[in-house]
Design a protein around this motif. Structure first.
Motif, short mmCIF file in Angstrom:
data_model
loop_
_atom_site.label_atom_id
_atom_site.label_comp_id
_atom_site.label_asym_id
_atom_site.label_seq_id
_atom_site.Cartn_x
_atom_site.Cartn_y
_atom_site.Cartn_z
N VAL A 1 52.80 47.12 69.09
CA VAL A 1 52.04 46.32 70.06
C VAL A 1 51.20 45.24 69.38
CG1 VAL A 1 52.07 48.11 71.85
CG2 VAL A 1 50.16 48.01 70.25
N GLN A 2 51.35 45.14 68.08
CA GLN A 2 50.74 44.08 67.26
C GLN A 2 49.21 44.07 67.34
OE1 GLN A 2 52.80 40.47 68.41
NE2 GLN A 2 54.68 41.14 67.42
N VAL A 3 48.63 45.25 67.10
CA VAL A 3 47.18 45.36 67.04
C VAL A 3 46.78 46.15 65.80
CG1 VAL A 3 46.80 45.16 69.52
CG2 VAL A 3 47.19 47.41 68.54
N LYS A 4 45.57 45.95 65.34
CA LYS A 4 45.01 46.67 64.19
C LYS A 4 44.06 47.73 64.72
CE LYS A 4 46.93 43.66 61.45
NZ LYS A 4 48.16 43.97 60.78
N MET A 5 44.29 48.98 64.34
CA MET A 5 43.53 50.09 64.92
C MET A 5 42.82 50.93 63.88
SD MET A 5 43.92 50.16 68.20
CE MET A 5 44.99 49.88 69.58
N ASN A 6 41.80 51.61 64.36
CA ASN A 6 41.15 52.71 63.66
C ASN A 6 41.60 53.97 64.40
OD1 ASN A 6 39.05 51.49 61.71
ND2 ASN A 6 38.84 50.30 63.59
N ILE A 7 42.03 54.97 63.65
CA ILE A 7 42.62 56.17 64.25
C ILE A 7 41.97 57.40 63.64
CG2 ILE A 7 44.76 57.44 64.70
CD1 ILE A 7 46.13 54.63 63.82
N ALA A 8 41.43 58.27 64.48
CA ALA A 8 40.75 59.47 64.02
C ALA A 8 41.37 60.70 64.67
CB ALA A 8 39.27 59.42 64.36
N VAL A 9 41.49 61.77 63.89
CA VAL A 9 41.95 63.06 64.42
C VAL A 9 40.92 64.11 64.02
CG1 VAL A 9 43.76 64.82 64.38
CG2 VAL A 9 44.38 62.40 64.26
N VAL A 10 40.46 64.86 65.03
CA VAL A 10 39.52 65.95 64.80
C VAL A 10 40.18 67.28 65.10
CG1 VAL A 10 37.49 64.51 65.27
CG2 VAL A 10 38.51 65.85 67.13
N ASP A 11 39.59 68.35 64.55
CA ASP A 11 40.11 69.70 64.80
C ASP A 11 39.47 70.28 66.05
OD1 ASP A 11 37.55 70.56 64.02
OD2 ASP A 11 38.23 71.28 62.07
N ARG B 1 34.21 58.83 67.62
CA ARG B 1 33.51 59.33 68.81
C ARG B 1 34.46 59.59 69.97
NH1 ARG B 1 27.78 59.07 68.77
NH2 ARG B 1 27.03 58.09 66.86
N LYS B 2 35.50 58.78 70.10
CA LYS B 2 36.49 59.04 71.16
C LYS B 2 37.18 60.38 70.91
CE LYS B 2 37.76 54.36 72.63
NZ LYS B 2 38.88 53.41 72.75
N ALA B 3 37.57 60.63 69.68
CA ALA B 3 38.23 61.91 69.36
C ALA B 3 37.28 63.07 69.64
CB ALA B 3 38.70 61.91 67.91
N ARG B 4 36.04 62.96 69.19
CA ARG B 4 35.06 64.04 69.39
C ARG B 4 34.76 64.23 70.88
NH1 ARG B 4 29.91 63.73 66.36
NH2 ARG B 4 30.00 65.98 66.53
N THR B 5 34.63 63.14 71.62
CA THR B 5 34.37 63.24 73.06
C THR B 5 35.51 63.95 73.77
OG1 THR B 5 33.01 61.23 73.04
CG2 THR B 5 33.92 61.91 75.17
N ALA B 6 36.75 63.58 73.43
CA ALA B 6 37.92 64.23 74.06
C ALA B 6 37.92 65.72 73.78
CB ALA B 6 39.21 63.58 73.55
N ARG B 7 37.52 66.12 72.58
CA ARG B 7 37.47 67.55 72.25
C ARG B 7 36.28 68.24 72.89
NH1 ARG B 7 37.92 72.01 72.92
NH2 ARG B 7 37.69 73.62 71.34
N PHE B 8 35.13 67.60 72.89
CA PHE B 8 33.94 68.22 73.49
C PHE B 8 34.18 68.60 74.95
CE2 PHE B 8 30.59 65.94 70.62
CZ PHE B 8 30.78 66.87 69.63
N ILE C 1 43.90 72.17 70.13
CA ILE C 1 43.77 72.37 68.68
C ILE C 1 43.03 71.20 68.01
CG2 ILE C 1 45.75 73.90 68.50
CD1 ILE C 1 47.38 71.44 67.48
N GLY C 2 42.72 70.18 68.78
CA GLY C 2 42.05 69.01 68.24
C GLY C 2 42.09 67.87 69.23
N ALA C 3 41.88 66.66 68.71
CA ALA C 3 41.93 65.47 69.56
C ALA C 3 42.15 64.25 68.69
CB ALA C 3 40.64 65.33 70.36
N ILE C 4 42.66 63.19 69.31
CA ILE C 4 42.86 61.91 68.64
C ILE C 4 42.02 60.86 69.34
CG2 ILE C 4 44.94 61.41 70.01
CD1 ILE C 4 46.03 59.93 67.50
N GLY C 5 41.46 59.96 68.56
CA GLY C 5 40.70 58.84 69.09
C GLY C 5 41.15 57.56 68.43
N VAL C 6 41.33 56.52 69.22
CA VAL C 6 41.83 55.24 68.72
C VAL C 6 40.96 54.11 69.26
CG1 VAL C 6 43.80 53.66 68.75
CG2 VAL C 6 44.19 56.12 68.57
N SER C 7 40.65 53.15 68.40
CA SER C 7 39.87 51.99 68.83
C SER C 7 40.27 50.77 68.02
CB SER C 7 38.38 52.27 68.66
OG SER C 7 37.62 51.18 69.12
N GLY C 8 40.26 49.61 68.68
CA GLY C 8 40.55 48.38 67.97
C GLY C 8 41.16 47.30 68.84
N SER C 9 41.39 47.59 70.11
CA SER C 9 42.02 46.61 70.98
C SER C 9 41.50 46.83 72.40
CB SER C 9 43.55 46.77 70.91
OG SER C 9 44.21 45.79 71.70
#
Length: 133
Positions: free
Chosen positions: A22-32, A56-63, A108-116
């Motif tokens: 999709v031609q974007v630059k992202m930050n990607i986090a995975v939490v347990d 924070r997106k990954a943590r929020t999704a897990r919380f 088992i965890g969560a993923i959070g993505v930001s950048g677009s």
């Protein structure tokens, strides 16, 4: 059992691939399952301000065991969770964070993505999620 490093790295690899499509630059986090960071990637030239947002997106999704966009809908003025984003040291309540479940349906965890845009963030996070299934 929580997400393994191998699974987290697979999620990041798939998310990076989708980011490139999709031609974007992202930050990607995975939490347990405990909302602890397991893996993180910042693509070259991705926004610095999005590093914290992805985590924070990954943590929020897990919380709250739900996609961050769903939580955002409930946190609008007049909503049952209005102002929840001020709890837990700061939450992100717009799309781009998704819980990750194992084959038994346990989180088992969560993923959070930001950048677009939030639409692209969610699409890229979903690609990472699919890699773990």
């Amino acid at each position: 059992m929580g997400i393994t490093l191998e699974q987290a790295e697979a999620a990041i690899a798939a998310a990076k691939k989708k980011s490139e499509e999709v031609q974007v630059k992202m930050n990607i986090a995975v939490v347990d399952a405990g909302a602890n960071l397991v893996a993180f990637a910042r693509m070259d030239n991705a926004w610095l301000g999005s590093v914290d947002i992805a985590i924070r997106k990954a943590r929020t999704a897990r919380f709250f065991d739900m996609p961050t966009g769903d939580l955002g809908q409930a946190s609008q003025p007049g909503g049952s969770l209005y102002n929840i984003e001020h709890s837990n040291g700061g939450l992100i309540t717009f799309p781009g964070g998704i819980p990750i479940k194992n084959t038994n349906g346990e989180i088992i965890g969560a993923i959070g993505v930001s950048g677009s845009t939030v639409e692209n963030d969610h699409t890229v996070a979903q690609a990472g999620l699919e890699a773990v299934k």
